[in-house]
Scaffold this motif. Sequence first.
Motif, PDB file in Angstrom:
ATOM      1  N   ILE A 160     -27.797 -37.061 -13.228  1.00 61.58           N
ATOM      2  CA  ILE A 160     -27.440 -37.573 -11.901  1.00 61.58           C
ATOM      3  C   ILE A 160     -28.494 -37.152 -10.885  1.00 61.58           C
ATOM      4  O   ILE A 160     -28.857 -37.924  -9.999  1.00 61.58           O
ATOM      5  N   ARG A 161     -29.002 -35.945 -11.028  1.00 61.03           N
ATOM      6  CA  ARG A 161     -30.027 -35.472 -10.098  1.00 61.03           C
ATOM      7  C   ARG A 161     -31.306 -36.279 -10.216  1.00 61.03           C
ATOM      8  O   ARG A 161     -32.016 -36.475  -9.239  1.00 61.03           O
ATOM      9  N   LYS A 162     -31.579 -36.758 -11.423  1.00 59.30           N
ATOM     10  CA  LYS A 162     -32.812 -37.509 -11.639  1.00 59.30           C
ATOM     11  C   LYS A 162     -32.701 -38.932 -11.088  1.00 59.30           C
ATOM     12  O   LYS A 162     -33.676 -39.473 -10.573  1.00 59.30           O
ATOM     13  N   TYR A 163     -31.517 -39.539 -11.196  1.00 59.61           N
ATOM     14  CA  TYR A 163     -31.351 -40.939 -10.805  1.00 59.61           C
ATOM     15  C   TYR A 163     -30.408 -41.135  -9.625  1.00 59.61           C
ATOM     16  O   TYR A 163     -29.791 -42.184  -9.489  1.00 59.61           O
ATOM     17  N   TRP A 164     -30.276 -40.152  -8.739  1.00 57.53           N
ATOM     18  CA  TRP A 164     -29.384 -40.272  -7.598  1.00 57.53           C
ATOM     19  C   TRP A 164     -29.797 -41.421  -6.692  1.00 57.53           C
ATOM     20  O   TRP A 164     -28.966 -42.128  -6.133  1.00 57.53           O
ATOM     21  N   TRP A 165     -31.102 -41.673  -6.589  1.00 58.31           N
ATOM     22  CA  TRP A 165     -31.582 -42.743  -5.710  1.00 58.31           C
ATOM     23  C   TRP A 165     -31.165 -44.114  -6.241  1.00 58.31           C
ATOM     24  O   TRP A 165     -30.907 -45.039  -5.471  1.00 58.31           O
TER      25      TRP A 165
END
Length: 56
Positions: A2-7
Amino acid sequence: MIRKYWWLVVFAIGIFIFDALLMQWIEMLSTETDKCRNMDSVNPLKLINCSDLNQY
């Protein structure tokens, strides 16, 4: 992950909200008269102008 693809999640939610607002705006611009359902008609799902209904 989630941190990697939050955007990407924020982008998808933003596009969804933008699409909903755009469709509401187009619908508001395209209907210049109030639409009503004629329940006495054969097809009550068909919208007609409210001014065409006889007021009792």
